[in-house]
Each structure stands twice: as structure tokens, then as C-alpha cells.
Design a protein around this motif. Structure first.
Motif, PDB file in Angstrom:
ATOM      1  N   ALA A 113     -30.508 -45.449 -57.340  1.00 52.55           N
ATOM      2  CA  ALA A 113     -31.339 -45.684 -58.518  1.00 52.55           C
ATOM      3  C   ALA A 113     -31.051 -47.050 -59.144  1.00 52.55           C
ATOM      4  O   ALA A 113     -31.736 -47.464 -60.078  1.00 52.55           O
ATOM      5  CB  ALA A 113     -31.113 -44.588 -59.545  1.00 52.55           C
ATOM      6  N   GLY A 114     -30.028 -47.742 -58.619  1.00 50.66           N
ATOM      7  CA  GLY A 114     -29.688 -49.070 -59.126  1.00 50.66           C
ATOM      8  C   GLY A 114     -29.021 -49.051 -60.486  1.00 50.66           C
ATOM      9  O   GLY A 114     -29.171 -49.992 -61.266  1.00 50.66           O
ATOM     10  N   LEU A 115     -28.276 -47.986 -60.764  1.00 48.56           N
ATOM     11  CA  LEU A 115     -27.634 -47.843 -62.069  1.00 48.56           C
ATOM     12  C   LEU A 115     -26.118 -47.962 -61.970  1.00 48.56           C
ATOM     13  O   LEU A 115     -25.520 -47.518 -60.993  1.00 48.56           O
ATOM     14  CB  LEU A 115     -27.965 -46.469 -62.662  1.00 48.56           C
ATOM     15  CG  LEU A 115     -29.425 -46.165 -62.944  1.00 48.56           C
ATOM     16  CD1 LEU A 115     -29.595 -44.705 -63.327  1.00 48.56           C
ATOM     17  CD2 LEU A 115     -29.956 -47.074 -64.039  1.00 48.56           C
ATOM     18  N   GLN A 126     -24.813 -47.447 -67.417  1.00 46.81           N
ATOM     19  CA  GLN A 126     -26.256 -47.294 -67.588  1.00 46.81           C
ATOM     20  C   GLN A 126     -26.685 -45.832 -67.462  1.00 46.81           C
ATOM     21  O   GLN A 126     -27.504 -45.350 -68.249  1.00 46.81           O
ATOM     22  CB  GLN A 126     -27.006 -48.151 -66.570  1.00 46.81           C
ATOM     23  CG  GLN A 126     -26.871 -49.638 -66.820  1.00 46.81           C
ATOM     24  CD  GLN A 126     -27.368 -50.459 -65.654  1.00 46.81           C
ATOM     25  OE1 GLN A 126     -27.255 -50.060 -64.486  1.00 46.81           O
ATOM     26  NE2 GLN A 126     -27.916 -51.628 -65.954  1.00 46.81           N
ATOM     27  N   LEU A 127     -26.139 -45.132 -66.474  1.00 48.05           N
ATOM     28  CA  LEU A 127     -26.479 -43.731 -66.302  1.00 48.05           C
ATOM     29  C   LEU A 127     -26.040 -42.927 -67.516  1.00 48.05           C
ATOM     30  O   LEU A 127     -26.799 -42.100 -68.033  1.00 48.05           O
ATOM     31  CB  LEU A 127     -25.837 -43.160 -65.040  1.00 48.05           C
ATOM     32  CG  LEU A 127     -26.044 -41.659 -64.817  1.00 48.05           C
ATOM     33  CD1 LEU A 127     -27.524 -41.309 -64.757  1.00 48.05           C
ATOM     34  CD2 LEU A 127     -25.327 -41.206 -63.564  1.00 48.05           C
ATOM     35  N   ALA A 128     -24.838 -43.171 -67.976  1.00 44.66           N
ATOM     36  CA  ALA A 128     -24.342 -42.456 -69.153  1.00 44.66           C
ATOM     37  C   ALA A 128     -25.260 -42.685 -70.351  1.00 44.66           C
ATOM     38  O   ALA A 128     -25.601 -41.741 -71.073  1.00 44.66           O
ATOM     39  CB  ALA A 128     -22.915 -42.909 -69.472  1.00 44.66           C
ATOM     40  N   ALA A 179     -17.587 -39.188 -68.416  1.00 43.69           N
ATOM     41  CA  ALA A 179     -18.154 -37.974 -67.815  1.00 43.69           C
ATOM     42  C   ALA A 179     -18.735 -38.284 -66.443  1.00 43.69           C
ATOM     43  O   ALA A 179     -18.484 -37.566 -65.469  1.00 43.69           O
ATOM     44  CB  ALA A 179     -19.223 -37.369 -68.719  1.00 43.69           C
ATOM     45  N   VAL A 180     -19.488 -39.371 -66.349  1.00 46.64           N
ATOM     46  CA  VAL A 180     -20.084 -39.769 -65.068  1.00 46.64           C
ATOM     47  C   VAL A 180     -18.981 -40.059 -64.052  1.00 46.64           C
ATOM     48  O   VAL A 180     -19.051 -39.614 -62.905  1.00 46.64           O
ATOM     49  CB  VAL A 180     -21.013 -40.991 -65.244  1.00 46.64           C
ATOM     50  CG1 VAL A 180     -21.521 -41.493 -63.903  1.00 46.64           C
ATOM     51  CG2 VAL A 180     -22.179 -40.659 -66.175  1.00 46.64           C
ATOM     52  N   SER A 181     -17.955 -40.758 -64.467  1.00 53.44           N
ATOM     53  CA  SER A 181     -16.838 -41.073 -63.569  1.00 53.44           C
ATOM     54  C   SER A 181     -16.131 -39.804 -63.092  1.00 53.44           C
ATOM     55  O   SER A 181     -15.717 -39.723 -61.931  1.00 53.44           O
ATOM     56  CB  SER A 181     -15.830 -41.986 -64.272  1.00 53.44           C
ATOM     57  OG  SER A 181     -16.408 -43.252 -64.498  1.00 53.44           O
ATOM     58  N   GLN A 182     -16.004 -38.816 -63.969  1.00 56.69           N
ATOM     59  CA  GLN A 182     -15.352 -37.570 -63.581  1.00 56.69           C
ATOM     60  C   GLN A 182     -16.170 -36.822 -62.537  1.00 56.69           C
ATOM     61  O   GLN A 182     -15.609 -36.221 -61.629  1.00 56.69           O
ATOM     62  CB  GLN A 182     -15.104 -36.700 -64.809  1.00 56.69           C
ATOM     63  CG  GLN A 182     -14.011 -37.246 -65.687  1.00 56.69           C
ATOM     64  CD  GLN A 182     -13.857 -36.493 -66.982  1.00 56.69           C
ATOM     65  OE1 GLN A 182     -14.775 -35.828 -67.462  1.00 56.69           O
ATOM     66  NE2 GLN A 182     -12.678 -36.579 -67.579  1.00 56.69           N
ATOM     67  N   TRP A 183     -17.500 -36.847 -62.638  1.00 58.14           N
ATOM     68  CA  TRP A 183     -18.345 -36.211 -61.614  1.00 58.14           C
ATOM     69  C   TRP A 183     -18.141 -36.898 -60.277  1.00 58.14           C
ATOM     70  O   TRP A 183     -18.026 -36.267 -59.243  1.00 58.14           O
ATOM     71  CB  TRP A 183     -19.820 -36.295 -61.943  1.00 58.14           C
ATOM     72  CG  TRP A 183     -20.233 -35.755 -63.269  1.00 58.14           C
ATOM     73  CD1 TRP A 183     -19.602 -34.803 -64.020  1.00 58.14           C
ATOM     74  CD2 TRP A 183     -21.384 -36.139 -63.997  1.00 58.14           C
ATOM     75  NE1 TRP A 183     -20.294 -34.564 -65.160  1.00 58.14           N
ATOM     76  CE2 TRP A 183     -21.392 -35.381 -65.188  1.00 58.14           C
ATOM     77  CE3 TRP A 183     -22.412 -37.046 -63.772  1.00 58.14           C
ATOM     78  CZ2 TRP A 183     -22.397 -35.490 -66.137  1.00 58.14           C
ATOM     79  CZ3 TRP A 183     -23.409 -37.159 -64.724  1.00 58.14           C
ATOM     80  CH2 TRP A 183     -23.399 -36.395 -65.890  1.00 58.14           C
TER      81      TRP A 183
END
Length: 70
Positions: free
Chosen positions: A25-27, A31-33, A42-46
Motif C-alpha cells: 500500500a506504500g505506507l 502513516q498506517l497508524a 501497535a502496528v509494530s507489535q502486529w
């Protein structure tokens, strides 16, 4: 395509799939967070496999990425 977890092998692949979907998605994680209204941690933990997002979050991610959850 994000899939429902059916086996340990699939569960082990989730962090990789989350990262690949984000990169396609180029994020960045930041940016996603921001798009999801979550923290970058949270994104890093996933993506590291430390945590798994809930089904509602997975559904929102699928919508964002234009994929289905099945």
C-alpha cells in the motif's frame, strides 16, 4: 488477501502478511497508524508478532488495503 487463521503455520505468517500488505500500500508504520487512528507501536507489535489485532481492526485493515478477510 488477509485470511482467517486456520492453523499455527498461518498464525505464524501473520506478521509477514501485515507487513507485506502495508508495504504494498506504500505506507510507513507511522502513516498506517495515523490512518487507522492507532499508535505506531501497535502496528509494530502486529508486524513483529508480539500482538495480534482484533477482528474489527483486521476488517478495517482489509478495507484500507482493498482486500477481503476469509
Amino acid at each position: 488477501r488477509l485470511k482467517y487463521i486456520k492453523s499455527k503455520k498461518e498464525r505464524d505468517q501473520m506478521p509477514y502478511r501485515f507487513r507485506e500488505a502495508r508495504l504494498q500500500a506504500g505506507l510507513t508504520t507511522v502513516q498506517l497508524a495515523q490512518k487507522m487512528g492507532l499508535t505506531q507501536a501497535a502496528v509494530s507489535q502486529w508486524e513483529s508478532g508480539k500482538k495480534v489485532p482484533g477482528i474489527e481492526t483486521i476488517s478495517r485493515l482489509a478495507d484500507l488495503y482493498g482486500v477481503t478477510v476469509d
